[in-house]
Scaffold this active site. Structure first.
Site, PDB file in Angstrom:
ATOM      1  N   PRO A   2       0.807  -1.223   0.000  1.00  0.00           N
ATOM      2  CA  PRO A   2       0.000   0.000   0.000  1.00  0.00           C
ATOM      3  C   PRO A   2       0.836   1.267   0.000  1.00  0.00           C
ATOM      4  O   PRO A   2       1.595   1.521   0.919  1.00  0.00           O
ATOM      5  CB  PRO A   2      -0.812  -0.108   1.288  1.00  0.00           C
ATOM      6  CG  PRO A   2      -0.678  -1.516   1.747  1.00  0.00           C
ATOM      7  CD  PRO A   2       0.617  -2.002   1.223  1.00  0.00           C
ATOM      8  N   GLU A   3       0.706   2.034  -1.065  1.00  0.00           N
ATOM      9  CA  GLU A   3       1.279   3.372  -1.122  1.00  0.00           C
ATOM     10  C   GLU A   3       0.109   4.335  -1.247  1.00  0.00           C
ATOM     11  O   GLU A   3      -1.037   3.930  -1.052  1.00  0.00           O
ATOM     12  CB  GLU A   3       2.233   3.490  -2.326  1.00  0.00           C
ATOM     13  CG  GLU A   3       3.362   2.462  -2.293  1.00  0.00           C
ATOM     14  CD  GLU A   3       4.288   2.537  -3.501  1.00  0.00           C
ATOM     15  OE1 GLU A   3       4.376   3.611  -4.111  1.00  0.00           O
ATOM     16  OE2 GLU A   3       4.917   1.526  -3.827  1.00  0.00           O
ATOM     17  N   LYS A  57       0.783   7.748   3.648  1.00  0.00           N
ATOM     18  CA  LYS A  57       0.359   6.347   3.652  1.00  0.00           C
ATOM     19  C   LYS A  57      -0.461   6.006   4.896  1.00  0.00           C
ATOM     20  O   LYS A  57      -0.788   4.840   5.118  1.00  0.00           O
ATOM     21  CB  LYS A  57       1.588   5.424   3.598  1.00  0.00           C
ATOM     22  CG  LYS A  57       2.422   5.576   2.328  1.00  0.00           C
ATOM     23  CD  LYS A  57       3.657   4.693   2.379  1.00  0.00           C
ATOM     24  CE  LYS A  57       4.626   5.059   1.277  1.00  0.00           C
ATOM     25  NZ  LYS A  57       5.914   4.324   1.409  1.00  0.00           N
ATOM     26  N   HIS A 105      -4.169 -14.079  10.998  1.00  0.00           N
ATOM     27  CA  HIS A 105      -3.460 -12.802  11.170  1.00  0.00           C
ATOM     28  C   HIS A 105      -4.407 -11.624  11.387  1.00  0.00           C
ATOM     29  O   HIS A 105      -4.051 -10.486  11.097  1.00  0.00           O
ATOM     30  CB  HIS A 105      -2.547 -12.504   9.983  1.00  0.00           C
ATOM     31  CG  HIS A 105      -1.584 -13.605   9.676  1.00  0.00           C
ATOM     32  ND1 HIS A 105      -0.684 -14.077  10.598  1.00  0.00           N
ATOM     33  CD2 HIS A 105      -1.395 -14.350   8.563  1.00  0.00           C
ATOM     34  CE1 HIS A 105       0.019 -15.045  10.062  1.00  0.00           C
ATOM     35  NE2 HIS A 105      -0.395 -15.237   8.826  1.00  0.00           N
ATOM     36  N   ARG A 124       2.577  -9.732   8.213  1.00  0.00           N
ATOM     37  CA  ARG A 124       3.944  -9.389   8.622  1.00  0.00           C
ATOM     38  C   ARG A 124       4.003  -8.392   9.763  1.00  0.00           C
ATOM     39  O   ARG A 124       5.062  -8.157  10.315  1.00  0.00           O
ATOM     40  CB  ARG A 124       4.720  -8.852   7.420  1.00  0.00           C
ATOM     41  CG  ARG A 124       4.926  -9.925   6.374  1.00  0.00           C
ATOM     42  CD  ARG A 124       5.643  -9.411   5.159  1.00  0.00           C
ATOM     43  NE  ARG A 124       5.198 -10.174   4.005  1.00  0.00           N
ATOM     44  CZ  ARG A 124       5.632  -9.991   2.771  1.00  0.00           C
ATOM     45  NH1 ARG A 124       6.529  -9.068   2.544  1.00  0.00           N
ATOM     46  NH2 ARG A 124       5.190 -10.704   1.793  1.00  0.00           N
ATOM     47  N   ARG A 272      16.729  -0.463  -1.935  1.00  0.00           N
ATOM     48  CA  ARG A 272      15.511  -1.068  -2.473  1.00  0.00           C
ATOM     49  C   ARG A 272      15.743  -1.520  -3.907  1.00  0.00           C
ATOM     50  O   ARG A 272      16.486  -0.877  -4.656  1.00  0.00           O
ATOM     51  CB  ARG A 272      14.359  -0.053  -2.475  1.00  0.00           C
ATOM     52  CG  ARG A 272      13.974   0.459  -1.118  1.00  0.00           C
ATOM     53  CD  ARG A 272      12.946  -0.469  -0.481  1.00  0.00           C
ATOM     54  NE  ARG A 272      12.669  -0.068   0.884  1.00  0.00           N
ATOM     55  CZ  ARG A 272      13.155  -0.690   1.950  1.00  0.00           C
ATOM     56  NH1 ARG A 272      13.949  -1.724   1.803  1.00  0.00           N
ATOM     57  NH2 ARG A 272      12.847  -0.285   3.155  1.00  0.00           N
TER      58      ARG A 272
END
Length: 301
Positions: A2-3, A57, A105, A124, A272
């Site tokens: 998600p950006e 974000k 989760h 995560r 990155r």
DNA sequence: CTCGATCCCTGGACGC
DNA sequence: TGCGTCCAGGGATCGA
């Protein structure tokens, strides 16, 4: 991942789905990504979700100052407060029927007054959730840079040109621009024909202007397409986005550049993976792209 | 100011 | 089929 466009998509979905709903109770799973889990349990019940905003974000769920006449017990909260939500890499937030089994989760469940549950799942746990009153929230948001959709050409240039950091690092830096991540950084650099490893200082005003326009056009288009679903991004309706089909650089290592047919290459910039066209985006001296991996095939040897 | 390294975390891809 | 290894990445943090 998600950006800005993905978070905007989720925020719009939540606005339609849960605006005006009151939180009845809170159930927590793992809480190591929550600033102060007890604060959620203490201060959320009885509060109404009055607005959903996006800030970079982050999503901000604005909460009513106090519970109105209701059977829901409250702690008499009277100060304005918000629930700050960052989806990290794998965060998803969406309402579900309360009787529906919770997915793996699922770490935050907010039972709403219409019988649904607003659930936050995050495999995560790179996301973040925080209950914040006005002052701490304002302080929290102080450190962030310009909104890439709103930033003027002048301000964009002043934040980029003259910096010694690489342009990719600057685009990813949330204190420079809020909301840009790896995908949209690479996509806008490809469109502007600027190599990710160039420094901000190496860009002239014209290039900065081109980059800003590229970034804005791409972000707007991506929002219309409801974001990019690479691995597991789903919006507040549980639907994937469509923008990944329009990627020109990100994730396209070894495939033909849409402009010049050269093989898109990958390199590490700012720690990155960065995808770029070696011909359209001229690399600075000394930059080494990663060797092209052998074509993947089932049984090839 | 800027860099790289390290950590957090899990699932998926890959190699043998 | 299964197991080990690597990698993905946003962000915080630390040392160079």
């Amino acid at each position: 991942m998600p950006e800005l466009p993905e978070v905007e998509t989720v925020a719009r979905g939540l606005r339609r789905a849960i605006l005006g709903r009151r939180i009845v109770s809170v159930t927590l799973g793992k809480t190591d990504f929550i600033d102060d889990p007890v604060a959620l349990e203490q201060h959320l019940p009885g509060r109404e979700i009055e607005a959903v905003e996006r800030y970079g974000k982050f999503m901000l769920l604005r909460l009513s100052t106090a519970a109105r006449a209701s059977r829901v017990p409250t702690n008499g909260d009277v100060v304005p407060a918000s629930l700050l939500v960052h989806l990290g890499m794998t965060g998803q937030i969406a309402p579900h029927p309360a009787e529906q089994p919770r997915e793996k989760h699922t770490h935050v469940c907010l039972l709403l007054d219409d019988g649904r549950e607003l659930r936050y799942t995050d495999a995560r746990r790179f996301g973040r959730i925080a209950y914040l009153t006005e002052t701490p929230l304002a302080e929290e948001l102080l450190g962030f840079g310009a909104d890439p959709l709103e930033v003027s050409g002048k301000e964009f240039a002043s934040r980029i040109c003259g910096r010694r950091a690489r342009i990719k690092a600057l685009l990813l830096d949330q204190s420079v621009l809020r909301g840009v991540g790896n995908i949209y950084a690479d996509e806008s650099l490809w469109r502007a024909k600027i190599h990710p490893a160039r420094t901000g200082a190496q860009l002239n005003k014209k290039q900065a202007g081109t980059l800003r326009r590229a970034l804005q056009e791409i972000l707007k288009k991506a929002i219309v397409m409801r974001g990019s679903s690479i691995s597991d991004f789903l919006d507040a309706e549980g639907e994937p986005g469509d923008y990944q089909r329009h990627h020109r650089a990100y994730g396209r290592e070894g495939r033909a550049c849409y402009r010049c047919k050269s093989a898109i290459r990958r390199g590490i910039v700012a720690g990155r993976s960065s995808y770029f066209c070696p011909k359209c985006q001229r690399a600075p001296r000394g930059f080494a792209a990663l060797p092209l991996p052998r074509a993947k095939r089932k049984k090839d040897n």
